[in-house]
Design a protein around this motif. Structure first.
Motif, mmCIF file in Angstrom:
data_model
loop_
_atom_site.group_PDB
_atom_site.id
_atom_site.type_symbol
_atom_site.label_atom_id
_atom_site.label_comp_id
_atom_site.label_asym_id
_atom_site.label_seq_id
_atom_site.Cartn_x
_atom_site.Cartn_y
_atom_site.Cartn_z
ATOM 1 N N ALA A 41 0.855 -1.055 0.088
ATOM 2 C CA ALA A 41 -0.215 -0.325 0.088
ATOM 3 C C ALA A 41 0.730 1.541 0.400
ATOM 4 N N HIS A 42 1.544 1.195 1.059
ATOM 5 C CA HIS A 42 2.429 2.291 1.123
ATOM 6 C C HIS A 42 3.548 2.360 -0.364
ATOM 7 N N ARG A 43 3.677 1.163 -1.237
ATOM 8 C CA ARG A 43 4.331 1.719 -2.742
ATOM 9 C C ARG A 43 3.290 1.874 -3.662
ATOM 10 N N SER A 170 0.146 5.856 17.346
ATOM 11 C CA SER A 170 -0.528 5.846 15.626
ATOM 12 C C SER A 170 -1.273 7.699 16.453
ATOM 13 N N ARG A 171 -1.615 7.488 16.936
ATOM 14 C CA ARG A 171 -2.357 9.320 17.293
ATOM 15 C C ARG A 171 -1.237 10.183 17.451
ATOM 16 N N GLN A 172 0.431 9.956 18.049
ATOM 17 C CA GLN A 172 1.243 10.890 17.643
ATOM 18 C C GLN A 172 1.657 11.093 16.595
ATOM 19 N N ASP A 173 2.132 9.948 16.146
ATOM 20 C CA ASP A 173 2.875 9.638 14.956
ATOM 21 C C ASP A 173 1.963 10.509 13.321
ATOM 22 N N HIS A 174 0.299 10.104 13.573
ATOM 23 C CA HIS A 174 -0.346 10.305 12.548
ATOM 24 C C HIS A 174 -0.245 12.178 12.937
ATOM 25 N N ARG A 175 -0.355 12.991 14.042
ATOM 26 C CA ARG A 175 -0.135 14.504 14.534
ATOM 27 C C ARG A 175 0.955 15.357 13.933
ATOM 28 N N ALA A 176 1.703 14.178 14.114
ATOM 29 C CA ALA A 176 3.215 15.008 13.690
ATOM 30 C C ALA A 176 3.085 15.119 12.226
ATOM 31 N N TYR A 177 3.359 13.863 11.512
ATOM 32 C CA TYR A 177 3.063 14.408 9.814
ATOM 33 C C TYR A 177 2.271 15.016 9.574
ATOM 34 N N GLY A 178 0.847 15.654 9.941
ATOM 35 C CA GLY A 178 0.358 16.432 9.113
ATOM 36 C C GLY A 178 0.817 17.322 9.543
ATOM 37 N N GLY A 179 1.586 18.050 10.478
ATOM 38 C CA GLY A 179 1.750 18.983 10.822
ATOM 39 C C GLY A 179 3.546 19.203 9.804
ATOM 40 N N THR A 180 4.028 18.076 9.896
ATOM 41 C CA THR A 180 5.454 18.512 8.801
ATOM 42 C C THR A 180 4.489 18.156 7.091
ATOM 43 N N ILE A 181 3.801 17.656 6.952
ATOM 44 C CA ILE A 181 3.544 17.814 4.974
ATOM 45 C C ILE A 181 2.600 19.346 5.233
ATOM 46 N N LEU A 182 1.693 19.369 6.216
ATOM 47 C CA LEU A 182 1.866 21.416 5.972
ATOM 48 C C LEU A 182 2.562 22.286 5.875
ATOM 49 N N LEU A 281 9.108 5.048 7.058
ATOM 50 C CA LEU A 281 10.663 6.543 6.882
ATOM 51 C C LEU A 281 10.016 7.530 8.403
ATOM 52 N N PHE A 282 9.105 7.683 8.132
ATOM 53 C CA PHE A 282 8.416 8.679 8.877
ATOM 54 C C PHE A 282 8.552 8.512 10.006
ATOM 55 N N TYR A 283 7.504 6.721 10.216
ATOM 56 C CA TYR A 283 7.445 5.986 11.544
ATOM 57 C C TYR A 283 8.805 5.650 12.300
ATOM 58 N N LYS A 284 9.598 4.650 11.202
ATOM 59 C CA LYS A 284 10.881 4.601 11.634
ATOM 60 C C LYS A 284 11.709 5.381 12.620
ATOM 61 N N LEU A 285 11.593 6.845 11.724
ATOM 62 C CA LEU A 285 12.110 7.802 12.172
ATOM 63 C C LEU A 285 11.737 8.600 13.889
ATOM 64 N N ARG A 287 10.301 5.887 15.470
ATOM 65 C CA ARG A 287 9.995 4.675 16.494
ATOM 66 C C ARG A 287 10.631 4.545 17.756
ATOM 67 N N ALA A 288 11.523 4.733 17.697
ATOM 68 C CA ALA A 288 12.166 4.698 19.469
ATOM 69 C C ALA A 288 11.821 5.752 20.374
ATOM 70 N N ALA A 289 11.061 7.191 19.764
ATOM 71 C CA ALA A 289 10.344 8.246 20.965
ATOM 72 C C ALA A 289 9.400 7.312 20.750
ATOM 73 N N SER A 290 8.504 7.172 20.069
ATOM 74 C CA SER A 290 7.164 6.607 19.925
ATOM 75 C C SER A 290 7.057 5.865 20.845
ATOM 76 N N GLU A 291 8.494 4.053 20.912
ATOM 77 C CA GLU A 291 8.005 3.306 21.931
ATOM 78 C C GLU A 291 8.664 3.383 23.480
ATOM 79 N N ALA A 292 8.883 4.885 23.787
ATOM 80 C CA ALA A 292 9.735 5.151 25.101
ATOM 81 C C ALA A 292 8.378 5.845 25.813
ATOM 82 N N ASN A 293 7.448 6.841 24.335
ATOM 83 C CA ASN A 293 6.635 7.547 24.903
ATOM 84 C C ASN A 293 5.610 6.612 26.212
ATOM 85 N N THR A 294 4.841 5.199 24.800
ATOM 86 C CA THR A 294 3.915 4.530 24.991
ATOM 87 C C THR A 294 4.432 3.585 26.536
#
Length: 312
Positions: A41-43, A170-182, A281-285, A287-294
């Motif tokens: 799907a990502h491809r 997922s919530r944190q990733d989506h919020r951060a990615y929305g700001g990045t692409i805007l 790529l965004f998820y991997k970048l 990942r460490a912070a998201s895992e620590a947060n959760t």
């Protein structure tokens, strides 16, 4: 005449050992399979994004350098906008649906939750699951998928904590990615305006030579930012429900039921099926912070249940 009651999958008061069981071959195979479908799907999304980026970056340059190509570039941009939002989007959604259904199979099997056929249809074919899983050769990054400390939290409360990790992450990733692409979309729009002002272009020339080739990228960035923020908000609402259930569990452990966990799972399925995708790529970048947060958030919740009441 009543039917025979369904046997409880986990003894009363005991953990379902999610962290120990999740790396068993049958569970790991389903995890690899749905990850593979998400990769496909990502491809399709990357193909759409790459074409949009090329047109946004190269189109204005070609139109300004070779004025005779202006109409051709405009036509290609319009055609790509239609193609990207029809065929490529459909192919992405098709692969996403396959991924979400196998993802649901993974979660329900690991969590000992009933399969909701009314929502997800028939279970995915084991042949298809095995075929997809074999496409991923190395499984190191997929082990210990639910990484939070569950301790001896009994079932189904341990399921609730895993569902929460997935929702918060997922919530944190989506919020951060929305700001990045805007920010990226607005920046590109501003660059186009600056070029037009520097070259003292007329409004008509700006619209045809710069804005139209860039329009698909700009529209995608604005629309995707809105979709990702809406999706983050929807996930946060489910997260609040999970937190409320956990607070009730602290007071009365028997209040957390399989039916309530199944309702959370239904929400997760719909969000995965209908929501926008975060690039790998965004998820991997993150990942460490998201895992620590959760992990920290889960530990804080579990500590609430262990803290003594300070009132006399």
């Amino acid at each position: 005449m009543t039917g025979t009651p369904t046997a409880r999958p986990v003894p009363e008061g005991q953990s379902s050992l999610i962290k120990q069981r999740q790396d068993n071959p049958e569970h790991l195979r389903r995890l690899l399979a749905y990850s593979r479908y998400y990769q496909v799907a990502h491809r399709w999304r990357r193909a759409r994004a790459f074409g949009t980026f090329v047109l946004a970056a190269v189109g204005p340059f070609v139109s300004l350098s070779i004025p005779s190509t202006t109409d051709l570039v405009a036509a290609i941009s319009a055609g790509w906008l239609v193609l990207g939002r029809t065929l490529l989007t459909w192919m992405e959604q098709r692969s996403t649906l396959e991924a979400v259904r196998v993802h649901e199979l993974y979660d329900t099997s690991l969590f000992h939750l009933p399969w909701n056929a009314a929502l997800a249809g028939r279970r995915p074919s084991p042949d298809d699951v095995c075929a997809a899983a074999r496409q991923i050769k190395a499984d190191t990054d997929y082990r210990e998928w639910y990484s939070i400390d569950l301790g001896n939290t009994p079932w189904p409360a341990d399921v609730l904590l895993c569902q929460r990790q997935s929702m918060v992450w997922s919530r944190q990733d989506h919020r951060a990615y929305g700001g990045t692409i805007l920010i990226a979309g607005i920046s590109w729009f501003v660059v186009g305006l600056i070029v037009a002002l520097v070259r003292d272009m007329s409004l008509a020339d700006y619209l045809v030579k710069i804005f139209l080739p860039s329009a698909p990228a700009f529209l995608d960035s604005v629309e995707l930012a809105r979709l990702h923020w809406q999706h983050a908000t929807a996930r946060q609402q489910v997260e609040h429900k999970i937190n409320d259930l956990w607070q009730a569990y602290i007071t009365q452990p028997e209040t957390v039921t399989v039916a309530e966990c199944r309702e959370i799972q239904d929400s997760a399925y719909l969000l995965r099926r209908d929501g926008p995708r975060v690039p790998q790529l965004f998820y991997k970048l993150r990942r460490a912070a998201s895992e620590a947060n959760t992990k920290a958030g889960t530990e804080a919740l579990r500590n609430e249940g262990r803290e003594p009441d300070p009132t006399p």
